[in-house]
Design an enzyme around this catalytic site. Structure first.
Site, mmCIF file in Angstrom:
data_model
loop_
_atom_site.group_PDB
_atom_site.id
_atom_site.type_symbol
_atom_site.label_atom_id
_atom_site.label_comp_id
_atom_site.label_asym_id
_atom_site.label_seq_id
_atom_site.Cartn_x
_atom_site.Cartn_y
_atom_site.Cartn_z
ATOM 1 C CE LYS A 227 13.818 -16.563 28.909
ATOM 2 N NZ LYS A 227 14.750 -15.525 28.468
ATOM 3 N N GLY B 144 7.494 -23.769 24.701
ATOM 4 C CA GLY B 144 7.618 -23.439 26.127
ATOM 5 C C GLY B 144 8.989 -23.739 26.715
ATOM 6 C CG ASP C 69 7.782 -8.164 23.132
ATOM 7 O OD1 ASP C 69 7.992 -7.376 22.198
ATOM 8 O OD2 ASP C 69 8.214 -9.323 23.140
ATOM 9 C CG ASN C 70 11.998 -8.438 24.302
ATOM 10 O OD1 ASN C 70 11.248 -9.212 24.892
ATOM 11 N ND2 ASN C 70 12.514 -8.718 23.124
ATOM 12 C CG ASP D 259 13.202 -10.888 26.891
ATOM 13 O OD1 ASP D 259 13.493 -12.093 26.868
ATOM 14 O OD2 ASP D 259 12.041 -10.465 26.962
HETATM 15 P P1 AMP Z 1 11.363 -13.218 22.903
HETATM 16 O O1 AMP Z 1 11.841 -13.108 21.494
HETATM 17 O O2 AMP Z 1 12.136 -14.194 23.737
HETATM 18 O O3 AMP Z 1 11.223 -11.896 23.566
HETATM 19 O O4 AMP Z 1 9.898 -13.840 22.821
HETATM 20 C C1 AMP Z 1 8.812 -13.202 22.201
HETATM 21 C C2 AMP Z 1 7.546 -13.924 22.576
HETATM 22 O O5 AMP Z 1 7.585 -15.288 22.128
HETATM 23 C C3 AMP Z 1 7.263 -13.981 24.076
HETATM 24 O O6 AMP Z 1 5.864 -13.947 24.237
HETATM 25 C C4 AMP Z 1 7.811 -15.335 24.457
HETATM 26 O O7 AMP Z 1 7.199 -15.857 25.611
HETATM 27 C C5 AMP Z 1 7.449 -16.179 23.243
HETATM 28 N N1 AMP Z 1 8.357 -17.319 23.056
HETATM 29 C C6 AMP Z 1 9.648 -17.286 22.662
HETATM 30 N N2 AMP Z 1 10.146 -18.522 22.576
HETATM 31 C C7 AMP Z 1 9.159 -19.373 22.953
HETATM 32 C C8 AMP Z 1 9.039 -20.783 23.085
HETATM 33 N N3 AMP Z 1 10.057 -21.598 22.810
HETATM 34 N N4 AMP Z 1 7.853 -21.277 23.490
HETATM 35 C C9 AMP Z 1 6.823 -20.488 23.765
HETATM 36 N N5 AMP Z 1 6.849 -19.150 23.655
HETATM 37 C C10 AMP Z 1 8.000 -18.595 23.258
HETATM 38 MG MG MG Z 2 10.796 -11.313 25.286
#
Ligand code: AMP
Ligand code: MG
Length: 458
Positions: free
Chosen positions: A94, A107, A233-234, A243
């Site tokens: 990650k 990213g 998605d989590n 997550d």
């Molecule tokens: P999360 O809230 O961490 O579950 O993320 C939701 C979505 O946003 C997922 O597709 C993650 O891969 C994407 N995401 C979250 N933070 C970033 C980031 N800093 N750069 C790229 N994608 C992100």
């Molecule tokens: Mg996520």
């Protein structure tokens, strides 16, 4: 084997500058029977997003999902790379840079959120919950912009599977039923291989997802864990906690406890979690409609609330060392919850305080102790001594509170880079042993009546 371009894209990681180890989870390495050549600079570089090690084949997977109850469209691994499988786990890096699914993101992961996930997932594992694990944590000098300028970090996350409800939703939404069928077969082989080839495998596997998710959320509720962002998605198909974003543990017992600052309507409040998991499984059921009759799916989905309750009582019984069929268990638990909703003690420390009347943990209160003594008397009459030593072992005497984590993060950012390792080692010694650093750093909890909200930004 799933095909490239439909299910995933190959990605070259992008390196962080001046990386350094914050911790390597040697207990997990030992569990897996593996060694890492950590003295070799190439190892550090690879885990910090540099040239991959031999055998790694980094890819980013596509998935979609429902976020806060709304269809969010395509998401995917935006800042995580699947590296391959080893020792029974999928390895996932990650924070190693952009992927085709990064959308507007950079990213990257910041050190703050990487520390929260690293310690949080190991703490949950020590509590006896199914969860992804954390293998390595690396800090760097790469600047990363969030609300303020922070520093980039990487975390290696291990899971039995990273498949989420959102993976199935993605192909269902695009009406790509052939790809969806392939993905479900893949999931069956990965997690439920005994069902492979059965004509009823698609409906049976849905029953497994229902069962594992009911068990998982029952365990969260029993230990007072609030996930914070239970989007589809989590939500993992494996029944692992996945997550670690704005998660936390209850302080006083409150159904409406919300920790995620962007969750203005309390959708993901502590007490909503069983209902939300049921809702998420409804989204999953829909993706199976091209393959399984709706009535069959509905009947399986309708089993969720009973399964959840059964698992919840079993979990509470085992944590309180009571026979799960004891008639007065619900009444005792409800009285305990009442007590804990009004006291200044922290709910996760409830179990240890039942077993030891001089216990104080991080909670500071002498209020209502007479009431607790009465409850303890009732409890001791119901107790089954043969369950006691296991229950004691499971009862945490220190809680991984959000204010303790804040302290660890601030100090690590200021250069105390061995702190995370010390806490992780204490976690692995067992949560029923006091951890001096945790007690010192977690000594000053915030006012329980003041809202504490974690940001989703990570
Ligand atoms: P999360 O809230 O961490 O579950 O993320 C939701 C979505 O946003 C997922 O597709 C993650 O891969 C994407 N995401 C979250 N933070 C970033 C980031 N800093 N750069 C790229 N994608 C992100
Ligand atoms: Mg996520």
């Amino acid at each position: 084997m799933l095909s490239e371009d439909i299910f995933y894209a190959k990605v070259s990681p992008s390196a962080l500058s001046n990386p350094r180890w914050i911790d390597i989870n040697e207990d997990l390495l030992e569990e897996m029977g593996l060694r890492l050549d950590i003295e070799n600079p190439q190892t550090l570089e690879a885990f910090a997003g540099g040239s991959p090690l031999d055998g790694w084949d980094p890819i980013a997977q596509v998935y979609s999902g429902h976020q806060f109850g709304q269809w969010a469209g395509q998401l995917g691994d935006g800042r995580g790379l699947y590296l391959g499988e080893c020792a029974g786990f999928e390895w996932h890096l990650k924070g190693a840079g952009k992927t085709p699914y990064s959308r507007f993101g950079d990213g990257r992961s910041v050190l703050r959120s990487a520390i929260r996930e690293y310690l949080g997932s190991e703490y949950m594992h020590a509590l006896g919950l199914p969860t992804t694990r954390a293998l390595t944590l690396i800090a760097s000098d790469t600047p990363v912009q969030r609300e303020i300028l922070e520093r980039g970090a990487t975390l290696t996350r291990l899971a039995k599977s990273h498949l989420r409800i959102g993976h199935f939703e993605h192909f269902y939404h695009h009406k790509s039923y052939q790809a969806l069928g392939e993905l479900i077969e893949f999931a069956i082989i990965q997690l439920d291989r005994d069902l492979e080839g059965l004509s009823s495998r698609f409906e049976e596997v849905f029953g497994r997802y229902i069962d594992r998710s009911a068990k998982l959320v029952a365990k969260w509720m029993a230990v007072g864990f609030v996930h914070g962002v239970m989007n589809t998605d989590n939500t993992a198909l494996s029944g692992e906690t996945l997550d670690y974003g704005p998660y936390g543990f209850l302080m006083a017992y409150r159904d409406y406890y919300v920790i995620n600052h962007t969750d203005q309507h309390g959708r993901y409040a502590y007490g909503q979690q069983p209902r939300v998991m049921h809702w998420n499984l409804g989204c999953l059921a829909e993706t199976l409609t091209p393959f399984v009759p709706v009535e069959t799916l509905r009947a399986l989905l309708d089993e969720f609330p009973d399964k959840y309750r059964e698992y919840y009582w079993a979990e509470m019984a085992s944590r309180l060392a009571i026979d799960p069929t004891h008639e007065e268990l619900p009444e005792l638990v409800n009285s305990l919850k009442d007590y804990w909703s009004g006291s200044c003690m922290f709910y996760p420390e409830m179990f240890a305080s039942m077993f030891d009347d001089s216990f104080s943990g991080l909670s500071k209160s002498s209020e209502g102790l007479a009431q607790l003594d009465q409850l303890r008397v009732r409890w001791s009459e119901m107790l089954d001594r043969s369950f006691l030593s296991e229950a004691r072992q499971k009862a945490p005497v220190w809680m991984l509170s959000h204010w303790l984590l804040d302290q660890v993060i601030q100090r690590t950012e200021r250069g105390e880079e061995s702190l995370v390792q010390s806490i992780r080692q204490a976690i692995h010694r067992g949560l029923n042993e006091p951890c001096q650093i945790a007690i010192e750093l977690g000594r000053t909890p915030p006012d329980q009546t003041a809202p504490y909200h974690l940001s989703c930004s990570s």
